[in-house]
Design an enzyme around this catalytic site. Structure first.
Site, PDB file in Angstrom:
ATOM      1  CG  ASN A 153      18.493  -1.992 -24.009  1.00 51.63           C
ATOM      2  OD1 ASN A 153      18.576  -3.042 -24.632  1.00 51.63           O
ATOM      3  ND2 ASN A 153      18.806  -1.917 -22.713  1.00 51.63           N
ATOM      4  CE1 TYR A 175      10.054  -8.522 -22.721  1.00 55.54           C
ATOM      5  CE2 TYR A 175       9.955 -10.626 -23.869  1.00 55.54           C
ATOM      6  CZ  TYR A 175      10.652  -9.486 -23.531  1.00 55.54           C
ATOM      7  OH  TYR A 175      11.929  -9.284 -23.995  1.00 55.54           O
TER       8      TYR A 175
HETATM    9  N1  LIG Z   1      17.984 -11.224 -22.929  1.00 57.14           N
HETATM   10  C1  LIG Z   1      17.267 -11.667 -23.966  1.00 57.14           C
HETATM   11  O1  LIG Z   1      17.349 -12.854 -24.313  1.00 57.14           O
HETATM   12  C2  LIG Z   1      16.378 -10.728 -24.745  1.00 57.14           C
HETATM   13  C3  LIG Z   1      15.717 -11.256 -25.860  1.00 57.14           C
HETATM   14  C4  LIG Z   1      14.908 -10.433 -26.612  1.00 57.14           C
HETATM   15  C5  LIG Z   1      14.749  -9.111 -26.266  1.00 57.14           C
HETATM   16  N2  LIG Z   1      15.393  -8.609 -25.160  1.00 57.14           N
HETATM   17  C6  LIG Z   1      15.174  -7.204 -24.845  1.00 57.14           C
HETATM   18  O2  LIG Z   1      16.414  -6.526 -24.844  1.00 57.14           O
HETATM   19  C7  LIG Z   1      16.358  -5.415 -23.958  1.00 57.14           C
HETATM   20  C8  LIG Z   1      17.531  -5.474 -23.014  1.00 57.14           C
HETATM   21  O3  LIG Z   1      17.396  -6.645 -22.217  1.00 57.14           O
HETATM   22  P1  LIG Z   1      18.605  -7.385 -21.523  1.00 57.14           P
HETATM   23  O4  LIG Z   1      18.624  -8.753 -22.014  1.00 57.14           O
HETATM   24  O5  LIG Z   1      19.848  -6.581 -21.601  1.00 57.14           O
HETATM   25  O6  LIG Z   1      18.018  -7.409 -20.033  1.00 57.14           O
HETATM   26  P2  LIG Z   1      18.692  -7.102 -18.617  1.00 57.14           P
HETATM   27  O7  LIG Z   1      20.102  -7.562 -18.594  1.00 57.14           O
HETATM   28  O8  LIG Z   1      17.742  -7.635 -17.607  1.00 57.14           O
HETATM   29  O9  LIG Z   1      18.699  -5.482 -18.566  1.00 57.14           O
HETATM   30  C9  LIG Z   1      17.486  -4.784 -18.575  1.00 57.14           C
HETATM   31  C10 LIG Z   1      17.716  -3.294 -18.435  1.00 57.14           C
HETATM   32  O10 LIG Z   1      16.428  -2.661 -18.403  1.00 57.14           O
HETATM   33  C11 LIG Z   1      16.280  -1.937 -17.190  1.00 57.14           C
HETATM   34  N3  LIG Z   1      14.942  -2.046 -16.632  1.00 57.14           N
HETATM   35  C12 LIG Z   1      14.295  -3.184 -16.220  1.00 57.14           C
HETATM   36  N4  LIG Z   1      13.115  -2.862 -15.641  1.00 57.14           N
HETATM   37  C13 LIG Z   1      13.021  -1.498 -15.683  1.00 57.14           C
HETATM   38  C14 LIG Z   1      12.056  -0.565 -15.236  1.00 57.14           C
HETATM   39  N5  LIG Z   1      10.955  -0.939 -14.581  1.00 57.14           N
HETATM   40  N6  LIG Z   1      12.280   0.751 -15.488  1.00 57.14           N
HETATM   41  C15 LIG Z   1      13.390   1.160 -16.126  1.00 57.14           C
HETATM   42  N7  LIG Z   1      14.353   0.328 -16.558  1.00 57.14           N
HETATM   43  C16 LIG Z   1      14.172  -0.991 -16.335  1.00 57.14           C
HETATM   44  C17 LIG Z   1      17.259  -2.558 -16.213  1.00 57.14           C
HETATM   45  O11 LIG Z   1      17.587  -1.587 -15.208  1.00 57.14           O
HETATM   46  P3  LIG Z   1      18.256  -1.982 -13.760  1.00 57.14           P
HETATM   47  O12 LIG Z   1      19.108  -3.177 -14.000  1.00 57.14           O
HETATM   48  O13 LIG Z   1      19.036  -0.742 -13.407  1.00 57.14           O
HETATM   49  O14 LIG Z   1      17.155  -2.241 -12.801  1.00 57.14           O
HETATM   50  C18 LIG Z   1      18.420  -2.927 -17.122  1.00 57.14           C
HETATM   51  O15 LIG Z   1      19.264  -1.825 -17.313  1.00 57.14           O
HETATM   52  C19 LIG Z   1      15.002  -5.491 -23.270  1.00 57.14           C
HETATM   53  O16 LIG Z   1      14.096  -4.618 -23.921  1.00 57.14           O
HETATM   54  C20 LIG Z   1      14.586  -6.935 -23.471  1.00 57.14           C
HETATM   55  O17 LIG Z   1      13.192  -7.087 -23.446  1.00 57.14           O
HETATM   56  C21 LIG Z   1      16.209  -9.394 -24.394  1.00 57.14           C
END
Ligand SMILES: NC(=O)c1ccc[n+]([C@@H]2O[C@H](COP(=O)([O-])OP(=O)(O)OC[C@H]3O[C@@H](n4cnc5c(N)ncnc54)[C@H](OP(=O)(O)O)[C@@H]3O)[C@@H](O)[C@H]2O)c1
Length: 254
Positions: A93, A160
């Protein structure tokens, strides 16, 4: 609570907040015996998630590493080898846009960070955990793609988007290789989830435009995506293999 998860060890990367945090806690509440979490910077969030996992009755441990660098990926692999050599459920994730940048602005260093975090880590963490799954003849891997993989991404997010398209692609390749050995691989592809990800990378105006484009009339939330991920881990999804399931309030229908 599902008896089917009893005795299982899950690992959720990027579980200190957002979709990963909701998924880790839900896996614990649904009966996984151990839910290991990985995080990067947000130690406080990771500690809170581990408290919630313990409160749900599961064991837990946290692994910190930066997956946007080859050394950070190597560090997590090393930690897993020493402390958690048998993972039954892997949720790839962790992910981020890292930075919005146009073609002219994009450096090779930024390109590598975006691809390493969102794409390379998915492949090599799968490589790390798959042998134990194959030995047991049972395992589940769920990867996080994105609606960006289908439409090319918003402003400054082309790489991305490409990394997430690559995730959807290797989900199929991995699924073909591992399904005959008892390991199911799928992906989920969220639309816009209203969480820290967009608080960091999108303006309120951008979010409002996205909300308007969703037939559901609202953005998604972390728990909705977590529920889909946990469904894909369950026996109810036993014949779903190599799929990328869209979850976006109807935002993109082609
Ligand atoms: N939010 C959306 O609308 C959306 C849409 C499509 C796909 N996604 C995907 O869903 C997944 C989860 O995203 P989310 O929305 O939950 O985002 P989020 O709230 O920003 O959480 C991202 C997570 O990834 C970790 N992370 C970020 N940069 C990192 C790095 N350099 N090394 C290791 N870990 C890292 C963060 O760790 P820390 O916080 O501890 O730094 C956090 O635990 C991601 O793959 C994202 O691309 C999200």
């Amino acid at each position: 609570m599902r008896a089917e998860f009893e005795g299982k060890t899950a690992l959720v990367t990027g579980a200190s907040r957002g979709i990963g945090a909701a998924t880790a806690v839900t896996l614990a509440r649904e009966g996984c015996s151990r839910v290991l979490i990985h995080y990067h910077m947000h130690t406080e969030g990771a500690e809170q998630v581990m408290r919630e996992i313990r409160a749900a009755g599961a064991e837990t441990a946290g692994f910190q590493s930066d997956l946007s660098t080859p050394s950070g990926l190597g560090q997590l692999r090393q930690q897993l080898r020493q402390l958690a050599p048998e993972v039954d459920i892997l949720i790839n994730n962790a992910g981020s846009l890292v930075q919005r940048a146009s073609l002219a602005e994009f450096t090779q260093e930024l390109f590598d960070r975006v691809m390493d975090l969102n794409f390379r880590s998915v492949w090599f963490l799968s490589q790390e955990v798959a042998p134990a799954m194959i030995r047991k003849g049972w395992g589940v891997i769920v990867n996080l793609s994105s609606i960006a993989a289908r439409h090319g991404g918003g402003p400054g997010a082309a790489i991305y988007a490409a990394s997430k398209a690559a995730v959807a692609c290797i989900t199929k390749g991995l699924a073909k290789e591992l399904a005959p050995r008892g390991v199911r691989v799928n992906a989920v592809s969220p639309g816009t989830v209203d969480n820290d990800f967009h608080a960091k990378f999108s303006t309120p105006e951008m979010l409002e435009a996205m909300r308007k484009s969703a037939p559901a009339g609202r953005l998604g939330d972390n728990q909705e995506v977590a529920d889909l991920i946990v469904f894909l881990c369950s026996e109810k999804a036993r014949y779903i293999i190599g799929q990328t399931i869209e979850i976006n309030g109807g935002m993109y229908m082609v």
